[in-house]
Motif scaffolding. Structure first.
Motif, PDB file in Angstrom:
ATOM      1  N   GLN A  52     -31.717 -50.883 -13.870  1.00 41.40           N
ATOM      2  CA  GLN A  52     -32.750 -49.673 -13.763  1.00 41.40           C
ATOM      3  C   GLN A  52     -33.757 -49.473 -14.911  1.00 41.40           C
ATOM      4  N   ARG A  62     -39.286 -45.380  -3.814  1.00 39.28           N
ATOM      5  CA  ARG A  62     -38.133 -46.103  -3.660  1.00 39.28           C
ATOM      6  C   ARG A  62     -37.994 -46.692  -2.299  1.00 39.28           C
ATOM      7  N   LYS A  63     -38.484 -46.245  -1.250  1.00 31.21           N
ATOM      8  CA  LYS A  63     -38.423 -46.758  -0.056  1.00 31.21           C
ATOM      9  C   LYS A  63     -39.287 -48.175   0.102  1.00 31.21           C
ATOM     10  N   LEU A  90     -44.126 -45.708 -12.618  1.00 34.75           N
ATOM     11  CA  LEU A  90     -42.966 -46.279 -12.789  1.00 34.75           C
ATOM     12  C   LEU A  90     -42.717 -47.047 -11.651  1.00 34.75           C
ATOM     13  N   HIS A  98     -23.577 -46.741  -8.827  1.00 35.14           N
ATOM     14  CA  HIS A  98     -22.844 -45.573  -8.738  1.00 35.14           C
ATOM     15  C   HIS A  98     -23.288 -44.684  -7.512  1.00 35.14           C
ATOM     16  N   TYR A  99     -24.586 -44.809  -6.996  1.00 32.49           N
ATOM     17  CA  TYR A  99     -25.099 -44.007  -6.014  1.00 32.49           C
ATOM     18  C   TYR A  99     -24.857 -44.681  -4.470  1.00 32.49           C
ATOM     19  N   MET A 100     -23.999 -43.778  -3.871  1.00 30.79           N
ATOM     20  CA  MET A 100     -23.761 -44.454  -2.680  1.00 30.79           C
ATOM     21  C   MET A 100     -24.760 -44.374  -1.559  1.00 30.79           C
ATOM     22  N   ASP A 101     -25.983 -43.789  -1.856  1.00 34.45           N
ATOM     23  CA  ASP A 101     -26.798 -43.927  -0.768  1.00 34.45           C
ATOM     24  C   ASP A 101     -27.499 -45.460  -0.961  1.00 34.45           C
ATOM     25  N   GLY A 139     -32.691 -46.024  -9.062  1.00 29.18           N
ATOM     26  CA  GLY A 139     -32.276 -44.670  -9.477  1.00 29.18           C
ATOM     27  C   GLY A 139     -33.310 -44.103  -9.947  1.00 29.18           C
ATOM     28  N   GLY A 140     -33.727 -42.549  -9.804  1.00 29.51           N
ATOM     29  CA  GLY A 140     -34.685 -41.851 -10.613  1.00 29.51           C
ATOM     30  C   GLY A 140     -36.154 -42.216  -9.971  1.00 29.51           C
ATOM     31  N   VAL A 141     -36.533 -43.100  -9.258  1.00 31.05           N
ATOM     32  CA  VAL A 141     -38.067 -43.175  -8.837  1.00 31.05           C
ATOM     33  C   VAL A 141     -37.931 -42.018  -7.560  1.00 31.05           C
ATOM     34  N   ASP A 142     -39.425 -41.760  -7.177  1.00 34.39           N
ATOM     35  CA  ASP A 142     -39.821 -40.764  -5.780  1.00 34.39           C
ATOM     36  C   ASP A 142     -39.151 -41.592  -4.917  1.00 34.39           C
ATOM     37  N   PRO A 143     -38.917 -40.827  -3.820  1.00 34.37           N
ATOM     38  CA  PRO A 143     -38.528 -41.443  -2.498  1.00 34.37           C
ATOM     39  C   PRO A 143     -39.337 -42.108  -1.775  1.00 34.37           C
ATOM     40  N   ILE A 144     -40.738 -42.056  -1.892  1.00 33.79           N
ATOM     41  CA  ILE A 144     -41.843 -43.116  -1.240  1.00 33.79           C
ATOM     42  C   ILE A 144     -41.616 -44.361  -1.978  1.00 33.79           C
ATOM     43  N   GLU A 171     -28.272 -50.584 -10.342  1.00 35.82           N
ATOM     44  CA  GLU A 171     -28.918 -49.393  -9.888  1.00 35.82           C
ATOM     45  C   GLU A 171     -30.224 -49.420  -9.883  1.00 35.82           C
TER      46      GLU A 171
END
Lengths: 303, 253
Positions: free
Chosen positions: B92, B179-180, B146, B201-204, B172-177, B169
């Motif tokens: 990350q 991220r997709k 980012l 660590h992030y289960m999603d 982590g930390g980026v906006d949802p769009i 990871e």
């Protein structure tokens, strides 16, 4: 009664507009979440609320006191846990706690009730230097230090970033207990799945608030029908799916796809049929309730 | 869906009874699993579960105490240099040079991974085209959003076409769009045959994997698809599955 009120706050760093007219209120006893990605403006907003930074315009009040003019008063009412671990690494657990109590003119004994559920796990290590603690332990010590003067409002900047799932759950359980004791809490996170643990949330992106509501309220306000699609090679199927006239938006969601429908008439059957016709091998289509992440995406695209 | 370990003869990672000891402390205790070509494999565990030690062995950075380990066809005891040449790594907190341009960063990392001359030029062009960043080749990294930096870092980590890419990871930390978009890129890399190993660590993030191994106190306690794990533990999310398994842990970091 509102414990925090933020009115039209803007703040720029040179050419970068970190906050663009942000407003919201946090009521007494609320667990309020500020949800947004890195760079959204969460830390800037928290630094303004905690009197560490002045806004360019707008104002904020904590317990009715202005964060700019009455900052001395505000500071006695706040507990703040910054995103970066900011305790004294070369002081012991006990020394850190006593120091923060002393700064606020109180003692650990006086407010021990408030921190005992957090501190009892640290007590066996009270002689250890703070710098030598594990991540989860540091986080508990920082929370204890932020609470030791019995603040009315607790401000937590990304307390669960980089913490494992078990410690995260413990931390949120602790916040719920503090809330039960009447403390107002504002907490920021970049992780959408933590939104459901808050009473109300503000979604923040690029220095703007995209919406303030209860998590359920945000979800219920999602304006479209949403479907979950399981199919073969979802990432390849996406290109086909996005070009369909019945599709408003589509994206990966774990091992499946989320399909935002652009009209109310669409049903799982219609979507499955249309997808099959376009050459996508579909396993299942179900109408689902959106998650905070879906709502965030939708509101980002509305802007 | 088939679990990767059922696929034989096509494994990019094979680990059997793998042990790592530090003095009296057994960090990893008889790990056994396989990961097939083109899988997105998630390795999950609380702090202190032995995850980092396992990843370091898989990357050829740490010599195991005993057992069997093969990554991209190379032995983890005797061919760790070969393993390092055939893997990519991105965390990350990825490291692109902020004051170099997009193009300069690509050339730099390509050079480090042993590409040169025509091959490096062609591969760099290909990478720029795939990312749709051709117009930004002379933009300094510091001026990119980012999400773009993240996609570039991911591509650069694969400039030498490794068999396995390790992601820590990743979104982590980026906006949802953004991220997709990033998960689409990861998934396309997997379709094209790169094996992807995700630790988080992030289960999603775990929901995007097609095989999950969960470690507790140095041992593997689960190895299956997210779907099967959720069925087995009658859980709605991977977070619920993880908490059920990991809360029994006695070890912390």
């Amino acid at each position: 009664m509102e414990k925090i009120s933020v009115n039209s706050i803007s703040k720029s760093y040179g050419n970068v507009e970190a906050l663009k007219g942000v407003s919201f209120n946090v009521d007494g006893g609320e667990l309020f979440g500020l949800i947004g990605p890195d760079g959204a403006g969460k830390t800037t907003l928290m630094r303004i609320i905690t009197t560490l930074l002045l806004p360019d315009s707008g104002n904020a009040k904590v317990c009715g006191y202005d964060v700019a003019n009455e900052y001395k008063k505000v500071r006695t009412l706040l507990g703040y846990m910054p995103g970066r671990f900011s305790l004294y690494q070369d002081l012991s657990v006990e020394e850190n706690l006593n120091f923060f109590a002393g700064v606020f003119g109180t003692t650990v004994q006086e407010n021990y009730d408030l921190i005992k559920n957090i501190y009892y796990k640290l007590e066996p290590f009270k002689k250890r230097r703070a710098g030598k603690l594990s991540g989860g332990m540091k986080q508990k010590l920082a929370l204890s230090c932020a609470l030791v003067h019995k603040p009315e409002v607790l401000v937590l900047d990304e307390p669960t970033t980089g913490v494992d799932a078990v410690s995260r759950k413990e931390f949120w359980d602790l916040l719920k207990e503090l809330k039960m004791q009447g403390i107002t809490i504002i907490v920021s996170t970049a992780y959408m799945d933590e939104a459901s643990l808050c009473d109300r949330i503000a979604l923040i992106q690029n220095g703007k608030i995209l919406g303030v509501n209860t998590p359920t309220g945000i979800i219920n306000a999602f304006p479209y029908k949403l479907f979950s699609i399981e199919c073969e090679k979802p990432t390849h199927a996406l290109e086909n799916i996005r070009s369909l006239s019945i599709c408003k938006n589509a994206y990966l969601f774990g091992n499946s796809l989320h399909f935002v429908s652009n009209n109310e008439e669409n049903s799982p059957e219609i979507i499955a049929k249309t997808l099959e016709e376009s050459g996508v091998k579909v396993d299942s289509v179900n109408e689902v309730s959106p998650e905070i992440e879906d709502c965030f995406i939708e509101r980002m695209q509305r802007q | 869906m088939k679990v990767a370990s059922e696929v034989s003869g096509n494994n990019v990672i094979e680990v059997k009874d793998l042990v790592k000891r530090f003095g009296d402390f057994i960090a990893d205790d008889k790990l056994t699993f396989t990961v097939g070509k083109g899988q997105i494999f998630g390795l999950l565990g609380a702090n202190g579960a032995g995850k980092t030690t396992a990843i370091r062995m898989l990357c050829g950075l740490l010599k195991p105490t005993s057992g069997y380990i093969k990554v991209a066809g190379y032995d983890g005891f005797t061919q760790s240099d070969k393993i390092k040449e055939n893997i990519g790594y991105m965390s990350q907190k990825f490291s692109l040079y902020e004051d170099l341009t997009v193009w300069e960063n690509i050339r730099f990392f390509g050079g480090i991974y042993g590409l040169w001359g025509k091959q490096l030029r062609e591969r760099s062009e290909e990478l720029l085209q795939n990312l749709g960043m051709d117009q930004h080749r002379d933009t300094p990294i510091a001026d990119l959003p980012l999400g773009w930096k993240q996609r570039l870092a991911f591509s650069v980590a694969q400039i030498h076409k490794p068999a396995v890419i390790f992601l820590d990871e990743p979104t982590g930390g980026v906006d949802p769009i953004a991220r997709k978009h990033f998960w689409e890129l990861i998934s396309k890399a997997a379709y094209s045959g790169t094996t992807v190993v995700v630790t988080t660590h992030y289960m999603d993030e775990a929901e995007y994997c097609n095989q999950i191994v969960i470690m507790v106190d140095g041992k593997i306690v689960a190895n299956n698809t997210p779907l099967e794990l959720k069925k087995e533990y009658q859980a709605k999310t991977m977070n619920d599955v993880f908490l059920r398994l990991a809360q029994s842990a006695s070890r912390t970091e």
